[in-house]
Design an enzyme around this catalytic site. Structure first.
Site, PDB file in Angstrom:
ATOM      1  N   VAL A   9      -5.707   2.580  -4.419  1.00  0.00           N
ATOM      2  CA  VAL A   9      -6.120   1.677  -5.468  1.00  0.00           C
ATOM      3  C   VAL A   9      -5.689   2.603  -6.887  1.00  0.00           C
ATOM      4  O   VAL A   9      -6.469   3.783  -6.759  1.00  0.00           O
ATOM      5  CB  VAL A   9      -7.382   1.357  -5.402  1.00  0.00           C
ATOM      6  CG1 VAL A   9      -8.095   0.623  -6.732  1.00  0.00           C
ATOM      7  CG2 VAL A   9      -7.786   0.456  -4.152  1.00  0.00           C
ATOM      8  N   CYS A  10      -5.150   1.921  -7.888  1.00  0.00           N
ATOM      9  CA  CYS A  10      -4.734   2.827  -8.807  1.00  0.00           C
ATOM     10  C   CYS A  10      -6.088   3.062  -9.787  1.00  0.00           C
ATOM     11  O   CYS A  10      -6.829   1.901 -10.199  1.00  0.00           O
ATOM     12  CB  CYS A  10      -3.912   2.003 -10.009  1.00  0.00           C
ATOM     13  SG  CYS A  10      -3.591   2.853 -11.508  1.00  0.00           S
TER      14      CYS A  10
END
Length: 131
Positions: free
Chosen positions: A80-81
């Protein structure tokens, strides 16, 4: 041709668009076809797929937990960024403590990471598919 290594990038939220559900169905299909899904990178609104507080109605598909189950069953890395996640109120325990936030809400099985994880997937996978 079989046995390719795939990476996915998901930019749509768990609910409200078809991007994430299409990505999940694609992931299932490629695994069932004998390919290997190495990782999924959630970016932009896609980070909402990692929100532990998402609670769909009883008659709706629980996409957040479906991603988690897919990762557990097939050793898929769910990145997940971190920058996109923090902008949208999603954080893990470490970031919550660093930023003095009241709580963390990253679904177990997902990992906050930088764009380097996306670059690594692009370099090591045979195919990258964006949804």
């Amino acid at each position: 041709m079989s046995g390719l290594k795939y990476g996915l990038m998901v930019t749509g939220p768990a609910y409200g668009t078809q991007q994430a559900s299409s990505a999940y169905q694609f992931a299932q299909a490629l695994i069932n076809s004998g390919h290997h899904l190495v990782s999924v990178f959630f970016y932009r609104e896609g980070v909402l797929n990692a929100n532990q507080l998402t609670t769909p109605a009883n008659d709706e598909f629980d996409l957040v937990r479906a991603w988690q189950q897919l990762a557990n069953e097939h050793a898929v890395i769910l990145n997940v960024c971190v920058a996109a996640a923090l902008r949208r109120g999603i954080t893990d325990q470490h970031e919550a403590e660093q930023l003095n936030l009241a709580a963390a809400n990253l679904q177990p099985g997902f990992t906050l990471s930088g764009l380097g994880a996306l670059a690594e997937a692009a370099l090591t996978c045979d195919r990258m598919v964006q949804f």
